[in-house]
Write an enzyme that holds these catalytic residues in place. Structure first.
Site, PDB file in Angstrom:
ATOM      1  N   LYS A   1      57.724 121.114  34.883  1.00  0.00           N
ATOM      2  CA  LYS A   1      57.016 121.876  33.837  1.00  0.00           C
ATOM      3  C   LYS A   1      55.915 122.741  34.451  1.00  0.00           C
ATOM      4  O   LYS A   1      55.625 123.814  33.927  1.00  0.00           O
ATOM      5  CB  LYS A   1      56.428 120.939  32.774  1.00  0.00           C
ATOM      6  CG  LYS A   1      57.477 120.071  32.108  1.00  0.00           C
ATOM      7  CD  LYS A   1      57.620 120.301  30.630  1.00  0.00           C
ATOM      8  CE  LYS A   1      58.922 119.709  30.184  1.00  0.00           C
ATOM      9  NZ  LYS A   1      59.456 119.832  28.942  1.00  0.00           N
TER      10      LYS A   1
ATOM     11  N   LYS B   1      69.398 120.935  32.129  1.00  0.00           N
ATOM     12  CA  LYS B   1      69.425 120.059  30.941  1.00  0.00           C
ATOM     13  C   LYS B   1      69.343 120.878  29.645  1.00  0.00           C
ATOM     14  O   LYS B   1      68.634 121.887  29.606  1.00  0.00           O
ATOM     15  CB  LYS B   1      68.206 119.123  31.023  1.00  0.00           C
ATOM     16  CG  LYS B   1      68.227 117.989  30.042  1.00  0.00           C
ATOM     17  CD  LYS B   1      66.923 117.203  30.055  1.00  0.00           C
ATOM     18  CE  LYS B   1      65.844 117.870  29.260  1.00  0.00           C
ATOM     19  NZ  LYS B   1      64.852 116.987  28.651  1.00  0.00           N
TER      20      LYS B   1
ATOM     21  N   LYS C   1      65.036 121.641  24.009  1.00  0.00           N
ATOM     22  CA  LYS C   1      64.764 122.146  22.667  1.00  0.00           C
ATOM     23  C   LYS C   1      63.718 123.252  22.621  1.00  0.00           C
ATOM     24  O   LYS C   1      63.559 123.897  21.600  1.00  0.00           O
ATOM     25  CB  LYS C   1      64.353 120.994  21.750  1.00  0.00           C
ATOM     26  CG  LYS C   1      62.968 120.442  22.010  1.00  0.00           C
ATOM     27  CD  LYS C   1      62.626 119.464  20.955  1.00  0.00           C
ATOM     28  CE  LYS C   1      62.362 118.080  21.518  1.00  0.00           C
ATOM     29  NZ  LYS C   1      61.438 118.022  22.649  1.00  0.00           N
TER      30      LYS C   1
HETATM   31  N1  AQP Z   1      69.702 117.155  27.182  1.00  0.00           N
HETATM   32  C1  AQP Z   1      69.417 115.897  26.938  1.00  0.00           C
HETATM   33  N2  AQP Z   1      70.330 114.922  27.171  1.00  0.00           N
HETATM   34  C2  AQP Z   1      70.041 113.607  26.905  1.00  0.00           C
HETATM   35  N3  AQP Z   1      68.849 113.209  26.410  1.00  0.00           N
HETATM   36  C3  AQP Z   1      67.929 114.142  26.169  1.00  0.00           C
HETATM   37  N4  AQP Z   1      66.678 114.072  25.694  1.00  0.00           N
HETATM   38  C4  AQP Z   1      66.149 115.321  25.612  1.00  0.00           C
HETATM   39  N5  AQP Z   1      67.041 116.227  26.067  1.00  0.00           N
HETATM   40  C5  AQP Z   1      68.152 115.527  26.412  1.00  0.00           C
HETATM   41  C6  AQP Z   1      66.042 112.811  25.323  1.00  0.00           C
HETATM   42  O1  AQP Z   1      65.510 112.990  24.014  1.00  0.00           O
HETATM   43  C7  AQP Z   1      64.172 112.549  23.983  1.00  0.00           C
HETATM   44  C8  AQP Z   1      63.327 113.800  23.842  1.00  0.00           C
HETATM   45  O2  AQP Z   1      62.025 113.550  24.110  1.00  0.00           O
HETATM   46  P1  AQP Z   1      60.956 114.674  24.364  1.00  0.00           P
HETATM   47  O3  AQP Z   1      61.130 115.826  23.489  1.00  0.00           O
HETATM   48  O4  AQP Z   1      59.655 113.981  24.211  1.00  0.00           O
HETATM   49  O5  AQP Z   1      61.194 115.022  25.881  1.00  0.00           O
HETATM   50  P2  AQP Z   1      62.025 116.046  26.698  1.00  0.00           P
HETATM   51  O6  AQP Z   1      62.933 115.228  27.525  1.00  0.00           O
HETATM   52  O7  AQP Z   1      61.045 116.918  27.424  1.00  0.00           O
HETATM   53  O8  AQP Z   1      62.879 116.942  25.684  1.00  0.00           O
HETATM   54  P3  AQP Z   1      63.237 118.472  25.772  1.00  0.00           P
HETATM   55  O9  AQP Z   1      64.254 118.730  24.710  1.00  0.00           O
HETATM   56  O10 AQP Z   1      63.597 118.900  27.157  1.00  0.00           O
HETATM   57  O11 AQP Z   1      61.902 119.145  25.303  1.00  0.00           O
HETATM   58  P4  AQP Z   1      61.107 120.341  25.934  1.00  0.00           P
HETATM   59  O12 AQP Z   1      62.059 121.502  25.958  1.00  0.00           O
HETATM   60  O13 AQP Z   1      59.946 120.569  25.035  1.00  0.00           O
HETATM   61  O14 AQP Z   1      60.659 119.888  27.285  1.00  0.00           O
HETATM   62  C9  AQP Z   1      63.935 111.798  25.291  1.00  0.00           C
HETATM   63  O15 AQP Z   1      64.316 110.459  25.168  1.00  0.00           O
HETATM   64  C10 AQP Z   1      64.852 112.539  26.228  1.00  0.00           C
HETATM   65  O16 AQP Z   1      65.211 111.762  27.342  1.00  0.00           O
END
Ligand code: AQP
Length: 336
Positions: free
Chosen positions: A117, A199, A202
């Protein structure tokens, strides 16, 4: 749901930085559901975690409410689970401060997500981004959590949470339970449809590689039809050499329950022109009822408010007990 002391506890959260993706559903929420019967289940909308990136306040509020609606629409039973919004339970921030004093600079610097990040947001490498895993440790430890169902990318943070808890317990006795991550066998890391080495995330709503739970059937089908594959034509699971196809197989397997061998047999000799729309349709069948139920819930703000108010009251009772124990252990004078 009232806490049952004999049951184990599951806790998890997602930050409302965007709208939920198929990855968030398959990697996390779907598995939260599976444990609800046996566990005390506590889930939060991690709005405090979201502000490590600059967010429009109105968008953050909208995302947070939408996320709560999607939790319920995905099947989380409001009678059996505690659902709340993180910023409504002030103990998260307070425990986070204490735990920060037991988290080492070196270990925080080694977190993969912090490195990723920071590279992505080079102009805003703030303290919150660095101490994010400490707040996450507070989220988990406040509730005496046994298991944390997460996607693969969050496993490292749960391990750090254990290390922090262990260090604290080493000084003050057995204050915290040591939680462990539960990662799904299929769908732990859903990749982007257009860049399968990345990955599915969102935070970029307009990314054609991310399938959003709020996408209509048409949009979902279009995204799958355009998914990146390779120059062969055979549907074969080989994550090293056929990243795009293997990712589509993972998604298909996760939504249909079919094994990779069954999928290979089903599409033997059929080519990607048949395979890609079939995956799209299976995803539409999973996502459509969730989206429709979420839209129905979002039209009833009073209901959603009653769920998060009730959830915060129940979560606060548990969190306050833990925090008070921690304050006593570290030597803070009890408030008169
Ligand atoms: N692509 C993915 N495949 C499997 N699991 C996923 N998770 C997120 N993306 C995938 C799981 O969903 C939860 C999301 O938690 P979060 O939003 O707190 O963290 P993150 O992993 O940073 O999610 P994003 O979507 O990638 O958000 P941004 O874009 O804001 O950084 C967790 O359990 C994660 O493992």
């Amino acid at each position: 749901m009232e806490e049952n002391v004999k049951k184990l506890t599951e806790f998890s959260a997602i930050k409302p930085t965007g709208t939920l993706t198929l990855g968030s559903y398959l990697g996390a929420i779907k598995n939260w559901n599976e444990l609800c019967e046996e566990y005390n289940s506590i889930f939060c909308v991690a709005d405090m975690h979201s502000i490590t990136i600059r967010m429009d306040p109105a968008v953050l509020r909208r995302n947070a409410l939408e996320q709560l609606a999607y939790y319920i629409a995905s099947g989380l039973d409001t009678e059996k689970c505690i659902l709340f919004i993180q910023s409504h339970v002030h103990e998260h921030a307070e425990l986070s401060w204490v735990l920060g004093c037991y988290a080492m600079f070196g270990e925080l610097s080694r977190m993969t997500q912090f490195k990723d990040k920071s590279a992505k947001n080079a102009d805003n490498i703030n303290g919150g981004l660095f101490t994010y895993p400490v707040l996450m440790a507070a989220d988990i430890l406040l509730y005496g959590t046994d298991v944390v169902p997460v996607g693969e990318d969050q496993r490292q943070h749960v391990e750090l949470c254990r290390d922090i808890a262990n260090r604290f317990n080493g000084v003050y006795g057995d204050v915290f339970k040591l939680p462990r991550a539960i990662v799904p066998k299929v769908g732990a890391r859903v990749m982007s449809l257009t860049e399968p080495e990345k990955k599915m995330s969102k935070s970029d709503d307009n990314d054609p590689g991310s399938v959003m739970l709020r996408d209509t059937d048409d949009v979902i089908m279009r995204k799958f039809k355009r998914a990146v594959t390779d120059c062969e034509t055979c549907v074969r699971f080989d994550p090293e050499n056929k990243k795009g196809v293997s990712n589509l197989m993972t998604i298909y397997s996760a939504v249909t329950g079919k094994s990779y061998e069954e999928i290979e047999r089903e599409f033997d000799g059929k080519g990607y022109g048949v395979f890609k729309p079939a995956v799209g349709e299976a995803v539409c069948d999973t996502v459509r009822p969730i989206r429709e139920e979420a839209n129905r819930l979002l039209a009833d703000k009073a209901y959603l408010e009653s769920i998060y108010a009730d959830g915060a009251a129940k979560a606060s009772r548990i969190a306050a007990r833990t925090l008070s124990k921690v304050y006593k252990k570290v030597g803070f004078i009890k408030k008169a």
